[in-house]
Design a protein around this motif. Sequence first.
Motif, mmCIF file in Angstrom:
data_model
loop_
_atom_site.group_PDB
_atom_site.id
_atom_site.type_symbol
_atom_site.label_atom_id
_atom_site.label_comp_id
_atom_site.label_asym_id
_atom_site.label_seq_id
_atom_site.Cartn_x
_atom_site.Cartn_y
_atom_site.Cartn_z
ATOM 1 N N ILE A 96 0.835 -1.202 0.000
ATOM 2 C CA ILE A 96 0.000 0.000 0.000
ATOM 3 C C ILE A 96 0.869 1.251 0.000
ATOM 4 N N ILE A 97 1.922 1.236 0.815
ATOM 5 C CA ILE A 97 2.785 2.416 0.911
ATOM 6 C C ILE A 97 3.455 2.695 -0.441
ATOM 7 N N ILE A 98 4.034 1.644 -1.042
ATOM 8 C CA ILE A 98 4.737 1.859 -2.305
ATOM 9 C C ILE A 98 3.749 2.270 -3.396
ATOM 10 N N PHE A 99 2.616 1.543 -3.474
ATOM 11 C CA PHE A 99 1.625 1.853 -4.499
ATOM 12 C C PHE A 99 1.135 3.290 -4.358
ATOM 13 N N SER A 100 0.778 3.688 -3.134
ATOM 14 C CA SER A 100 0.214 5.027 -3.004
ATOM 15 C C SER A 100 1.277 6.088 -3.274
ATOM 16 N N MET A 101 2.543 5.774 -2.926
ATOM 17 C CA MET A 101 3.593 6.754 -3.206
ATOM 18 C C MET A 101 3.788 6.905 -4.721
ATOM 19 N N VAL A 102 3.806 5.773 -5.435
ATOM 20 C CA VAL A 102 3.996 5.827 -6.889
ATOM 21 C C VAL A 102 2.846 6.590 -7.550
ATOM 22 N N ILE A 103 1.615 6.251 -7.149
ATOM 23 C CA ILE A 103 0.466 6.933 -7.753
ATOM 24 C C ILE A 103 0.511 8.428 -7.432
ATOM 25 N N ALA A 104 0.883 8.760 -6.194
ATOM 26 C CA ALA A 104 0.952 10.176 -5.820
ATOM 27 C C ALA A 104 2.017 10.894 -6.646
ATOM 28 N N LEU A 105 3.157 10.213 -6.883
ATOM 29 C CA LEU A 105 4.207 10.830 -7.700
ATOM 30 C C LEU A 105 3.706 11.077 -9.117
ATOM 31 N N PHE A 106 2.962 10.096 -9.666
ATOM 32 C CA PHE A 106 2.354 10.292 -10.983
ATOM 33 C C PHE A 106 1.418 11.487 -10.980
ATOM 34 N N LEU A 107 0.521 11.488 -10.002
ATOM 35 C CA LEU A 107 -0.521 12.513 -9.982
ATOM 36 C C LEU A 107 0.046 13.891 -9.679
ATOM 37 N N ASN A 108 1.275 13.908 -9.179
ATOM 38 C CA ASN A 108 1.900 15.189 -8.875
ATOM 39 C C ASN A 108 2.475 15.831 -10.131
ATOM 40 N N LEU A 109 2.627 15.026 -11.206
ATOM 41 C CA LEU A 109 3.086 15.601 -12.473
ATOM 42 C C LEU A 109 1.938 16.383 -13.072
ATOM 43 N N GLY A 110 2.278 17.365 -13.926
ATOM 44 C CA GLY A 110 1.200 18.111 -14.559
ATOM 45 C C GLY A 110 0.796 17.424 -15.852
ATOM 46 N N PHE A 111 -0.444 16.973 -15.976
ATOM 47 C CA PHE A 111 -0.911 16.439 -17.258
ATOM 48 C C PHE A 111 -2.427 16.536 -17.296
ATOM 49 N N LYS A 112 -2.971 16.341 -18.498
ATOM 50 C CA LYS A 112 -4.410 16.465 -18.659
ATOM 51 C C LYS A 112 -5.126 15.308 -17.969
ATOM 52 N N PHE A 113 -6.354 15.508 -17.583
ATOM 53 C CA PHE A 113 -7.204 14.487 -16.952
ATOM 54 C C PHE A 113 -6.674 14.042 -15.592
ATOM 55 N N LYS A 114 -5.818 14.868 -14.989
ATOM 56 C CA LYS A 114 -5.290 14.509 -13.681
ATOM 57 C C LYS A 114 -6.422 14.333 -12.672
ATOM 58 N N GLY A 115 -7.388 15.272 -12.754
ATOM 59 C CA GLY A 115 -8.516 15.224 -11.833
ATOM 60 C C GLY A 115 -9.294 13.933 -11.952
ATOM 61 N N LEU A 116 -9.457 13.468 -13.201
ATOM 62 C CA LEU A 116 -10.195 12.224 -13.438
ATOM 63 C C LEU A 116 -9.504 11.061 -12.730
ATOM 64 N N PHE A 117 -8.156 10.985 -12.893
ATOM 65 C CA PHE A 117 -7.436 9.875 -12.264
ATOM 66 C C PHE A 117 -7.476 9.970 -10.745
#
Lengths: 295, 312
Positions: A96-117
Amino acid sequence: MNLPRFFRNEMRHSTREALYGYGFVFIWVIGFAVFTLAPLAQTFYYSLNQVTVSATEIHLDSVKWANYTRALFTDPNFIELLVGYIIQTLISVPIIIIFSMVIALFLNLGFKFKGLFRTIFFLPVVITSGPVIAELTSQGATSAPGIAQSAAVTEFLMQLPRYLRNPVEYLLTSFILILWFSGVQILIYLASLQKIDKNIYEAAAIDGASPWEAFWKITLPSLSTTTLINAIYTIITLSHFSENKVIKYVSGQTYAVDGGIGYASAMSFIYFSVLVALLAIVYLFITMQSKKDAE
Amino acid sequence: MRSLKTLNLDAAKGFLFGSRSSYGLIFSLLLYLLLIAIGFVYLYPLLFMLVTSLKSPSDLLNPMVQWVPTELYTGNYEKAYLVLDYPNTLVSSILISVVPSLIQAIVCSLVGYGLARYRFWGKNLLFMLILATFIIPAQNTVIPQMLTYKQFGLLGSSLSLILPALVGQGYKSAIFILIFYQTFLSLPKVLEEAARLDGASDLKIFTSIALPSAAPAFIVSIIFSIVWYWNETYLTIIFLEGGVQTLPMQLAKFTQAYENMYPPGVVNIFDRLNEAIKLSGTFLNILPLLLMYFVLQKWFVESIERTGITGE
């Protein structure tokens, strides 16, 4: 200079402040005493007794520590479930820790549809209740799609020794479920990622640090407190979840003929101490790790 | 002098592999692919539930039908609706989650304010106790509570959930106290001092300055509290069984309720309980929360930033 008087005023002011403070938190203290402390003490008292509830009264027979020794040394189910719970927790927390950190790192990048993800990854938090998870698990919908049912995997599982088979099977059949417990953690990581000063990265880049190095040397150390918070939150959520097998066993035993309130209370306290021990282990592990990083 | 050709090449390189200002096509594609793949796995149980719940009994038996049912069959939902006793359980679920949540938010704001704005002896002890309430599993306190409720005839009544919330011992109240603590801690002291010079009492300062500024914290606390109370079944089954019946409680004994309504030996084969009916029931169970989530999603996903709960 009228020092004593000045001093008295100061005292009065702080006493007054304290009194108002107590006024605001008073209601919680009462509630804690009535709804947490008293029942906790009562449960502990029950755990030292054989409790029989009749229509008119609750009858107690002191059995000293017999309920505890029964849970720890005689009952074959409880210890097995408890060990299973410890193993499952120790497997789930890093995932859970690794997964949530990876997803958070992704979502911290600027890209379209970020809100959707973001919406997708937080969705399970809203719908995870015991009966819903129980239904989904019983229909095989929580395993990694197509993996757990395939013949090769079943064959592979049969080859494993028993102590390895259970954790691996748990991992395969509940893979999505484990990920589903990451929603809040992703948001907590995301919030603290956004607090890291962007200038540090720029300075590091000027000094020739690659993004890879920047992650290990800047991002990860800045997240160590957050990781600790997330790990503790994860352990507590997993341990309190109503589909947790130990919890189900304990509540089943409460009404069982050969179990009873006393026995269930003793198991609750053993479970509670294991939970505290797990929290302590993870706390020590993460703080030691981040100290090592700091050196 | 750089020729036009190398410039074009640079631009192409930047477009594909990224430059200082953008990620580049390849990186973006990979990112989206990865996120969509993870998102699919993540939502797989929900998709599976939705598709299966729309399958007719013959589709269920047909191994060719995996993801696309041959017809949109609503019979499962009609049955699940009746078995769940939907209108009644829906209303009691709403009451059981909304009322304690509102009370809990008000009480937690009081406690959070006291902790954030006043200095007094024993504050650290109080924080430790609040943390303890978060850690102590429910089964370590629930039996004496249940027996006491039984004594006072409160079992099965919604009061058994409202009373703890009223004194700050509601479900996960520690988190909400912490949210309000953080919110009030960041409130400028100047405002409070100015009001005090104008002769405002402490209570007046709390209601007219602190509370309005804590509106986001209230919204976040209330919606999370509603979700958690809605999904809570351990306590509700112990405290409410035999009285108020919530949706998740009814779902937990779905098989039993179904067989009461359609006795297995009596009904024809198409009316027997199957996974599609069960999953329809599950979907009906989470539908109100899904609606709430999509309407208020900004408040959910930005909650942690808005309330600054991670503030160190």
